[in-house]
Design a protein around this motif. Structure first.
Motif, PDB file in Angstrom:
ATOM      1  N   SER A   1     -22.354  54.580-115.246  1.00  0.00           N
ATOM      2  CA  SER A   1     -21.433  53.505-115.677  1.00  0.00           C
ATOM      3  C   SER A   1     -20.117  53.574-114.910  1.00  0.00           C
ATOM      4  CB  SER A   1     -21.144  53.639-117.179  1.00  0.00           C
ATOM      5  OG  SER A   1     -22.349  53.536-117.921  1.00  0.00           O
ATOM      6  N   ILE A   2     -19.633  54.805-114.665  1.00  0.00           N
ATOM      7  CA  ILE A   2     -18.373  54.952-113.926  1.00  0.00           C
ATOM      8  C   ILE A   2     -18.544  54.458-112.500  1.00  0.00           C
ATOM      9  CG2 ILE A   2     -16.724  56.645-113.042  1.00  0.00           C
ATOM     10  CD1 ILE A   2     -17.238  58.285-115.550  1.00  0.00           C
ATOM     11  N   VAL A   3     -19.704  54.782-111.857  1.00  0.00           N
ATOM     12  CA  VAL A   3     -19.951  54.337-110.483  1.00  0.00           C
ATOM     13  C   VAL A   3     -20.033  52.818-110.416  1.00  0.00           C
ATOM     14  CG1 VAL A   3     -21.608  54.376-108.587  1.00  0.00           C
ATOM     15  CG2 VAL A   3     -21.049  56.489-109.801  1.00  0.00           C
ATOM     16  N   GLU A   4     -20.697  52.191-111.410  1.00  0.00           N
ATOM     17  CA  GLU A   4     -20.842  50.730-111.431  1.00  0.00           C
ATOM     18  C   GLU A   4     -19.472  50.050-111.572  1.00  0.00           C
ATOM     19  OE1 GLU A   4     -23.180  47.246-113.981  1.00  0.00           O
ATOM     20  OE2 GLU A   4     -23.523  49.379-114.394  1.00  0.00           O
ATOM     21  N   LEU A   5     -18.624  50.575-112.427  1.00  0.00           N
ATOM     22  CA  LEU A   5     -17.282  49.993-112.604  1.00  0.00           C
ATOM     23  C   LEU A   5     -16.444  50.105-111.336  1.00  0.00           C
ATOM     24  CD1 LEU A   5     -16.364  51.267-116.191  1.00  0.00           C
ATOM     25  CD2 LEU A   5     -16.849  48.906-115.508  1.00  0.00           C
ATOM     26  N   LEU A   6     -16.512  51.254-110.683  1.00  0.00           N
ATOM     27  CA  LEU A   6     -15.778  51.426-109.447  1.00  0.00           C
ATOM     28  C   LEU A   6     -16.277  50.487-108.351  1.00  0.00           C
ATOM     29  CD1 LEU A   6     -15.437  55.340-109.335  1.00  0.00           C
ATOM     30  CD2 LEU A   6     -13.632  53.677-109.837  1.00  0.00           C
ATOM     31  N   THR A   7     -17.602  50.293-108.276  1.00  0.00           N
ATOM     32  CA  THR A   7     -18.166  49.406-107.253  1.00  0.00           C
ATOM     33  C   THR A   7     -17.735  47.959-107.474  1.00  0.00           C
ATOM     34  OG1 THR A   7     -20.082  50.868-107.077  1.00  0.00           O
ATOM     35  CG2 THR A   7     -20.327  48.636-106.189  1.00  0.00           C
ATOM     36  N   LYS A   8     -17.759  47.515-108.738  1.00  0.00           N
ATOM     37  CA  LYS A   8     -17.328  46.144-109.055  1.00  0.00           C
ATOM     38  C   LYS A   8     -15.862  45.939-108.708  1.00  0.00           C
ATOM     39  CE  LYS A   8     -17.104  42.829-112.844  1.00  0.00           C
ATOM     40  NZ  LYS A   8     -17.362  42.602-114.287  1.00  0.00           N
ATOM     41  N   ARG A   9     -15.076  46.908-108.975  1.00  0.00           N
ATOM     42  CA  ARG A   9     -13.624  46.779-108.694  1.00  0.00           C
ATOM     43  C   ARG A   9     -13.383  46.675-107.207  1.00  0.00           C
ATOM     44  NH1 ARG A   9      -8.856  50.873-110.843  1.00  0.00           N
ATOM     45  NH2 ARG A   9      -7.094  49.692-109.893  1.00  0.00           N
TER      46      ARG A   9
END
Length: 812
Positions: free
Chosen positions: A790-798
């Motif tokens: 989840s942390i990786v997905e949020l960083l990628t979207k940002r």
């Protein structure tokens, strides 16, 4: 009155010894004829004093001048002292008689067994001797009272004589002109006859002596003039090439030019007078006239030279007062004329006494002289002598100065016209002569103040010569300037005040007696103060102080240096000798000054309580300094550490110790800190010491190999001692390094800094050659995350959103 009261007290004290026993004695039937040895010894002195008092009484009746009365008073004061000494001389015998009568006791009362006849005879003899001494003391007391009354009468007569001289009024009758002219003609005839007869005598019998006296006087004056020019001519030569000389240079030139010119004339006149008297060329009447003439010439020349030195109209850049050249010449002429007229008045007074001039002529001459002096002073007040510093225009005296000149000019004129000729002459004479003396003293004070200025003495030719001869620095020259300033002030006061007192009518014999009293000792309360004793004490203190300093240097350089003593021991001994010598010099100086040391002990005891409470820290530091000098836990040159501070000891005194840190900061540490706290001394007994050098290596390296390399590096340094030999300690295993410590011993610990640098450079170079790594601290960080996706997905979207926003901005 005070002298009579003191004399009566002395007599009462001596008589008190007689009364207790005289009342208790029974009158003997027959008093034997007893001759007291002390009375027989003092009787000739008492008779001589009686004869002196009788002679002085006759002289007092005939005395008509102040000088005669002053000398008579001094003689009477000496007689009074003799009488007091005679009274005091009986005291030891009175004490012996009292002691013996105490031993014998009173005679037995009636009804008691009689005492031995030898005891009765001795008591009667002692009582009779006391009665004889008592009678002599009474006679001495009567003489002392008579002398004191005569002294008081002489003082009153002198005051009355001075008052009559100033306050006596003469009726001025201007219709007596013909009588004055006749008296003047008779005076001229009388003086012409006296001088002509004397001159014929000189030409006939004494012309060779006259020429010899003049020749020797001229030789003396020429020697002084030529010798003065060659030796100190540079001190009073006005250099025209110097446009703006310093104030001190102008003062020096004014002083020395006035002194040398006046001294040359005075030496010529004084030597001529002495040789004329030595060759018996002068009669008494001519001698008094020549004496007054020479005095007037010397005073007038001195006043003229002084005015020329101060105003200096020929060289305006060397003047002391900013006076314009033309008015300055007029002012100088007026000053010289005023002094000349005053001198002629003195000569006229001498002629009046020699020729027995008529009263009308005497009054007329004094009236003319005083009025003329007053007019000349008023003419000075009307001058405009001062020069403006900016425009150069002349301007009058300041208002206060003009009022002062008008006042002192009008006073003798008004007094003379009202008939107070004595007051007018006194005022006019004092204005001129005292004015010259006061101006000279003022120049001396200005010179002293100028010498005390910073770098003033070093800027003069004399100061430069002293500095070059003795190699003195500027600070020492400034200190010499202060000393010279004090000496000049004292010299001016010592010379100026007696001259002023002489001009005001005091006699030289009186001032000599005053000086002798002040110098030998005078009483203030119970303290006897003597200037000679004080000066002797100061001189002895200075001599012993400088002897102590010389002995310190001699002991240090000639004795201890040959004994190969270290600098710390030498400094301790030198300091102890210095304080011991200073204490001995102080005790000798105080004793020689006449100060009672027992009184100082009482004062010290009274102050001990205050010192104990108010000066505890100072006393503690002082005692601690003595302990440090005695025990020597460290010495000058040692490397010490105390209170977190380290450095080299530079100086040990009785109150504090100076320590210089390695940053060159001087620390003044109270000695009590060393006694009450711990002190680390790296060089207490010797300079041998150990240096520790820490080094860390990687865990990948063989520690035995590192140990061998470090030992090799330590042994190869030339300053590292072989015994004790170097040692390498494997001191610790840390997270990122293995810790080693190189321990080497040095003969001189002051070389520790350079040795540590050399060893560290050698370690770096050798480790680089051998490929040994010196690691830096490092740490591995492990992150434990429960929802990493989840942390990786949020960083990628940002990141995508930010890139899209940047693209839109670029298109626009």
């Amino acid at each position: 009155m005070i002298r009579q009261f003191v004399s009566m007290i002395v007599a009462v004290m001596l008589l008190a010894a007689v009364v207790p026993y005289a009342s208790a004695q029974q009158a003997p039937d027959a008093v034997p004829d007893v001759e007291s040895a002390v009375v027989a010894e003092q009787r000739p002195a008492i008779d001589a004093v009686k004869k002196q008092i009788s002679n002085y009484d006759q002289q007092k009746l005939k005395a008509d001048t102040d000088a005669t009365l002053a000398d008579l008073r001094l003689n009477l004061e000496g007689t009074s002292k003799k009488l007091l000494d005679i009274g005091v001389s009986f005291r030891p015998r009175i004490t012996e008689i009292n002691a013996r009568l105490d031993q014998l006791g009173p005679p037995p009362p009636q009804g008691q067994p009689p005492e031995a006849q030898i005891v009765t005879d001795e008591r009667i003899r002692l009582t009779t001797e006391k009665a004889e001494i008592n009678a002599v003391l009474g006679e001495t007391e009567d003489l002392l009272i008579q002398v004191n009354r005569m002294i008081d009468a002489i003082g009153e007569a002198r005051r009355e004589l001075f008052t009559n001289t100033l306050s006596q009024r003469v009726d001025i009758n201007y219709s007596l002109g013909s009588e004055i002219v006749t008296a003047y003609g008779q005076e001229l005839q009388t003086m012409n006859r006296l001088v002509s007869s004397w001159w014929r005598f000189v030409v006939t019998f004494k012309w060779q002596s006259m020429l010899a006296a003049t020749f020797f006087a001229g030789i003396a004056a020429l020697v002084l003039l030529i010798g003065g020019r060659r030796t100190i001519g540079h001190l009073y030569f006005r250099d025209p090439g110097i446009e703006a000389p310093s104030y001190l240079s102008r003062l020096a030139v004014a002083f020395w030019s006035t002194l040398m010119r006046s001294l040359t004339v005075i030496v010529f006149l004084a030597t001529t007078y002495l040789f004329l008297g030595y060759f018996n060329v002068m009669r008494p009447d001519i001698a008094s006239l020549i004496y007054m003439l020479f005095c007037v010439i010397g005073i007038v020349f001195f006043v003229h030279a002084l005015a020329q030195a101060v105003i200096c109209p020929g060289a305006p850049n060397w003047r002391l007062v900013r006076v314009a050249p033309r008015p300055g010449r007029i002012l100088m002429v007026l000053i010289t004329a005023t002094a000349t007229i005053t001198g002629l008045d003195y000569i006229a007074d001498t002629i009046n006494q020699i020729a027995a001039s008529a009263l009308s002529l005497t009054v007329a001459k004094s009236l003319f002289a005083t009025v003329l002096v007053g007019l000349l002073i008023i003419a000075m007040a009307f001058l405009k002598p001062l020069e403006d510093a900016e425009s150069g225009a002349t301007k009058p005296w300041p208002r206060a100065m003009r009022i002062f000149l008008f006042t002192i000019g009008l006073v003798p004129i008004i007094a003379a016209f009202f008939g107070y000729i004595g007051l007018a002459r006194f005022v006019s004479q004092q204005i001129i002569i005292n004015g010259a003396v006061l101006v000279t003293m003022y120049l001396g004070f200005l010179t002293a103040r100028a010498v005390s200025d910073e770098n003033a003495l070093a800027g003069t030719k004399l100061g430069q010569a002293i500095q070059k001869r003795f190699g003195l620095d500027e600070t020492t020259m400034d200190q010499l300037g202060l000393v010279a300033s004090i000496v000049i002030n004292v010299f001016v006061v010592i010379l100026g005040i007696p001259v002023i007192l002489l001009l005001w009518g005091f006699q030289w014999s009186e001032m000599s007696a005053w000086f002798l009293t002040i110098a030998t000792g005078f009483q203030i309360g119970s303290f006897n103060i003597s200037l000679i004793a004080i000066a002797t004490g100061v001189l002895l203190f200075a001599l012993f102080y400088f002897f102590t300093r010389w002995f310190q240097g001699w002991l240090d350089t000639r004795v201890m240096a040959r004994g190969k003593l270290d600098s710390g021991v030498r400094n301790s001994i030198r300091t102890a000798v210095g304080y011991l010598g200073l204490g001995v010099a102080a005790v000798i100086g105080v004793s020689a000054a006449g100060i009672n040391l027992s009184s100082l002990a009482l004062v010290a005891g009274g102050l001990s309580l205050g010192i104990g409470f108010g000066m505890q820290a100072i006393v503690s530091n002082f005692v601690s300094g003595l302990i440090l000098l005695a025990e020597r836990p460290f010495k000058v040159g040692d490397w010490i550490e105390t209170g977190g501070v380290g450095g080299i000891v530079k100086k040990i005194s009785v109150r504090a110790t100076e320590v210089e840190t390695f940053q060159r900061q001087s620390l003044i540490i109270p000695n009590s800190s060393f006694i009450n706290g711990s002190v680390g001394n790296w060089t207490h007994r010797n300079k041998l010491g150990r240096v520790d050098i820490a080094i860390g290596v990687s865990h990948k390296v063989d520690p035995r190999r590192v140990h061998d390399l470090l030992m090799e590096i330590a042994r190869s340094h030339p300053l590292v001692l072989k015994n004790p030999e170097p040692f390498v300690a494997f001191s610790a295993i840390l997270d990122s390094t293995m810790q080693f410590e190189v321990r080497v011993h040095l003969a001189d610990l002051s070389n520790s800094g350079s040795v540590q640098n050399d060893v560290r450079f050698a370690i770096i170079d050798r480790f680089s050659e051998e490929g040994i790594e010196i690691p830096y601290p490092q740490r591995d960080v492990n992150l434990h995350l429960e929802d990493a996706d989840s942390i990786v997905e949020l960083l990628t979207k940002r990141v995508r959103d930010e890139l899209a926003a940047d693209g839109k901005k670029f298109k626009q």
